[in-house]
Design an enzyme around this catalytic site. Structure first.
Site: not given
Lengths: 279, 586
Positions: B127, B240, B242, B256, B259, B290, B355, B390
């Site tokens: 990730f 954040q 996304h 969404l 990821e 992100r 997000h 994050r």
């Protein structure tokens, strides 16, 4: 066996147990207005009320409900959370068919007649589209939790092929549409005798977990009442997660129960105390 | 009962600990407190098991080392600090990295069934911003697996679960928290909880924005209630966005795209067919953090290289249908059914969507206690763990680690203080009046109209890229919104009335929106989830402080800064050097 109800489902069936998937294909013309007939009221009294909603491309029924709330009926009660078919909150009956409102596209519905939205029929109405689903939570509490052989997970070896069928059951988002459509619950109100498809799936996920140690067959037969299911597969048809509820959960549980309690050799083994729950 | 002095009817429940919010953090906190012998009440705004945790897709970060044996807490800590641009509460990042693996093993013991490696261990996927393949996952529905596991554990833990109840105010006995006031959504009747400690686990504030992946529950209730009770909000400017929310068709706008699509090899292209991440982060490419990917997409669109509907393209089709169906089954079905997009055949049109809220209530790392004695906060509602940005996968692990710590913290607090739980009838009457006055107003506006305009304003002026002038305009606009919300009108009865619920939540959203705008105005630099067009670089001063907002005696908002906690040398040493690049998914 074909599923004979609910009635009034003129639009194509949602994806059934097969893996073929089709989205809506009809383009909706600019300026189209859809007419909705929505249940407004409580358990005691209520009526179908009409709302007009402009249709936009890619719109789902939940968008239409939000439009009604913002413009015509701010107190229209409806549950929703994720609007992405992941939480299972927005269950209702659209043109009589148990569905998630967030997943039912407007371009998959006939717009030349009013679209009806009614609350799930198998549960008591609280208000408008909101029903009392607390029975399901009480059933869940009665199921003995997962009880593994050992707590030393670093030494657990579980292969993907061992957990795949359990993972299928664990995809359940608890929308309770399977409970709503089930004849035993919907038409015969056997809530005291039968846990319903959702909890057959949960029981199957525990009984088929390679490391669970609980013998659950007695409970599956008696308290959960697996015998009440007559395999019409309606639950499988409405499952938004495409879980093969009947084929992969209920029928294997029925077979395990039959092996133990109704097969002569199984009965003999039982009498001699040689039975173990198959894992 | 009807209280004769206040004439407000309410029912009362007493607990040692009241947990507000039943997502991952709230459930984990409740399980812990109950295991320690406390009487626990768990309040959920929705039905149990529907909280936002259910939407988490890609995975839960924990350095199990099952796939990359070189991984360990030290690398996870380093990655988290780099991802947060060093504004993190280092102690939270450290505890998180150290404890996440045990929280995963515990979930397995409670029945979670993660995807497996060929040798029968938990599989871990790469990730953005993680050096190693680290995210334990179940396809692309990891959050569902975690919340269901906690739910099933919770119902056998002796909790009193209050479903579909909304808490509107915290109640205090002197300086300490001693309970909470709220209403049943079904009946609209009031309910008062007496508790020696209260744990907030209410999630974030994403409903203040127009394009969002967040549900209606994300109205910042916990942040606003804590703020009114005297706690501090910290780092609220860090939101954040996304990078990959759907931008088309309209029906799925904001939806969404996990990821994990990039983790599994998905590539980003602009309208010219260029992999534009080559220009921005040539080493990590699509698996950059992100904040960086979102800003890169924003730039492509602004400079005219966007897709037809104002996004860019995300393509995973080169991995082949069989692989995609196995690894991203939910995404595949969802996009086909919702949007007619077949991701095994072609690209998605995506762009940034609101997000996650990095900011929140300021807490102490070990116990999660806020500035208000007896008030704890865990999960997204708490600030500090993620700093300015994050990392994907660090939220689910955050919920587990700090949810447990909140339960433990409440236990220690009660044991040490045995606090009293006296409640004031006047305060209860005032709390009741505050939430029902909207029924008396018939000249005000519909709450839905105000909400929509608030979302449009926040998106336009306090969105991904901010300027001083626009932030001033936003703060001015919020004053107008506050006056409108004070006069909002609600029709119908108190029985399951979404218009009424929204009217109450709007006030919380406004408090959070103001904190975001004011902290964003104060921070004259760009960092993580806060980008200032007029201050595009890091500024040395701002790398040493967190932002804080608190309520003044006169009810107005004070915004200031507090120095970061000094990090010990041995932890600083762990952070040296660049973040590594994970190997592709196995």
């Amino acid at each position: 066996m074909a599923c004979s109800h609910p009635t009034n489902a003129p639009h194509p069936k949602a994806n059934s147990a097969s893996t073929t998937i089709k989205g809506g294909t009809k383009a909706v013309a600019e300026g189209t207005v859809a007419t909705f007939s929505v249940y407004r009221g409580t358990a005691e009294s209520g009526e179908m009320k009409t709302y007009q909603v402009p249709v936009a491309e890619g719109m789902v029924v939940l968008d239409a409900v939000h439009h009604m709330q913002a413009n015509d009926a701010p107190d229209l009660a409806a549950r929703w959370n994720c609007k992405a078919a992941k939480c299972g909150s927005c269950s209702a009956e659209i043109n009589g068919k148990p569905s998630l409102m967030c997943k039912t596209r407007m371009d998959a519905l006939p717009l030349d007649e009013p679209i009806t939205i009614t609350p799930m029929k198998a549960f008591p109405v609280l208000k408008d589209l909101v029903t009392d689903v607390s029975w399901n939570y009480r059933v869940n509490e009665r199921i003995t939790p997962f009880t593994p052989k050992s707590d030393d997970t670093d030494n657990w070896t579980l292969y993907q092929e061992d957990v795949e069928r359990v993972q299928e059951f664990r995809k359940c988002i608890e929308c309770f549409l399977c409970q709503d459509v089930c004849h035993v619950i919907r038409n015969h109100d056997k809530k005291n005798d039968f846990y319903g498809p959702r909890f057959m799936v949960r029981l199957a996920s525990l009984d088929m977990h390679p490391l669970d140690t609980v013998d659950r067959l007695q409970a599956i037969k008696e308290e959960a009442g697996v015998g009440f299911c007559n395999i019409t597969k309606c639950c499988t048809e409405v499952c938004p997660e495409h879980i093969h509820i009947t084929d992969n959960a209920i029928i294997p549980l029925k077979e395990r129960v039959a092996d133990r309690y109704f097969d002569p050799i199984g009965k003999l083994k039982g009498a001699l105390g040689l039975n173990k729950s198959r894992k | 009962m009807t209280n004769p002095t206040s004439n407000v009817a309410y029912e009362t429940h007493e607990h040692d600990v009241l947990v507000i919010g039943a997502g991952g953090a709230g459930l984990r906190a409740a399980i812990e407190a109950s295991a320690l012998g406390l009487k626990v009440g768990l309040v959920c705004k929705s039905l149990l098991g529907k909280a936002h945790t259910v939407m988490a897709e890609g995975g839960c970060a924990a350095s199990m080392g099952y796939v990359d044996s070189a991984d360990g807490w030290k690398t996870h800590f380093k990655d988290t600090m780099h991802g947060g641009k060093f504004l993190n509460n280092f102690r939270m990042a450290q505890l998180h990295a150290q404890e996440a693996p045990e929280r995963i093993r515990e979930l397995e013991r409670w029945g979670a069934v993660f995807d497996r490696t060929p040798d029968g261990k938990i599989s871990q996927r790469p990730f953005g911003g993680h050096t190693y393949r680290r995210l334990c996952h179940v396809g692309d529905h990891t959050g569902l697996e975690i919340i269901r596991t906690l739910q099933d554990k919770g119902v056998h833990s002796g909790l009193d679960v209050y479903m579909e109840a909304t808490i509107t105010d915290l109640l205090k006995d002197g300086d300490r928290v001693s309970g909470a006031f709220g209403y049943w959504r079904e009946s609209g009747r009031f309910v008062v909880f007496k508790a020696k400690a209260v744990i907030l686990a209410t999630g974030g504030i994403g409903r203040a924005y127009k394009i969002t992946s967040n549900s209606w529950e994300y109205s910042g209730d916990g942040d606003a209630m804590a703020y009114r009770a005297g706690a501090e909000l910290m780092d609220m400017e860090f939101i954040q966005f996304h990078p990959t929310g759907m931008v088309w068709p309209n029906g799925v706008r904001g939806l969404l795209v996990t990821e994990a699509v990039r983790g599994e090899g998905g590539r980003l292209y602009n309208a010219l067919g260029e992999r534009f991440m080559e220009k921005v982060d040539p080493k990590r490419m699509e698996l950059s953090t992100r904040d960086i990917v979102s800003k890169a997409i924003n730039k492509e669109v602004k400079e005219g290289r966007g897709s037809p509907h104002g996004g860019v393209f995300l393509d995973i089709s080169h991995r082949g249908a069989e692989y995609i169906l196995k690894k991203l089954p939910g995404m595949y079905r969802q996009l086909l059914e919702f949007a007619d997009v077949d991701i095994t055949k072609g690209p998605m049109e995506i762009g940034p969507t609101t997000h996650y809220t990095m900011g929140g209530v300021r807490v102490e790392a070990e116990s999660t206690m806020t500035k208000v004695p007896g008030l704890f906060a865990a999960g997204e509602v708490a600030a500090g763990m993620h700093g300015a940005n994050r990392l994907g996968g660090n939220s689910l692990s955050d919920l587990l680690v700090f949810g447990r710590r909140a339960g433990l913290g409440a236990y220690e607090y009660i044991k040490a203080n045995n606090p009293s739980t006296n409640l004031s009838e006047e305060v209860i009457a005032a709390a009741a009046k505050r939430v029902t006055k909207c029924f008396d107003s018939d000249s005000g506006e519909n709450p839905y109209t105000i909400h929509k305009e608030l979302q449009d304003m926040m998106q336009a002026k306090v969105g991904i890229v901010r300027t001083e002038a626009e932030l001033h305009e936003a703060i001015e606009a919020l004053k107008g919104f506050r006056a409108r919300v004070a006069n909002v009108s609600v029709t119908g009865s108190r029985q399951f009335n979404p218009g009424w619920h929204l009217a109450i939540e709007l006030e919380n959203m406004l408090t959070c929106a103001e904190a975001v705008a004011r902290c964003a105005l104060q921070r004259t630099e760009s960092r993580g989830g806060h980008t200032r067009e007029d201050h595009p670089e890091y500024h040395p001063h701002w790398s040493t402080v967190n932002s804080v907002a608190s309520q003044d005696q006169d009810g107005s908002m004070n915004v200031g800064e507090i120095p970061l906690l000094p990090m010990p040398e041995e932890l600083k040493a762990l952070c040296e050097g660049e973040v590594g690049i994970p190997k592709p998914a196995a």
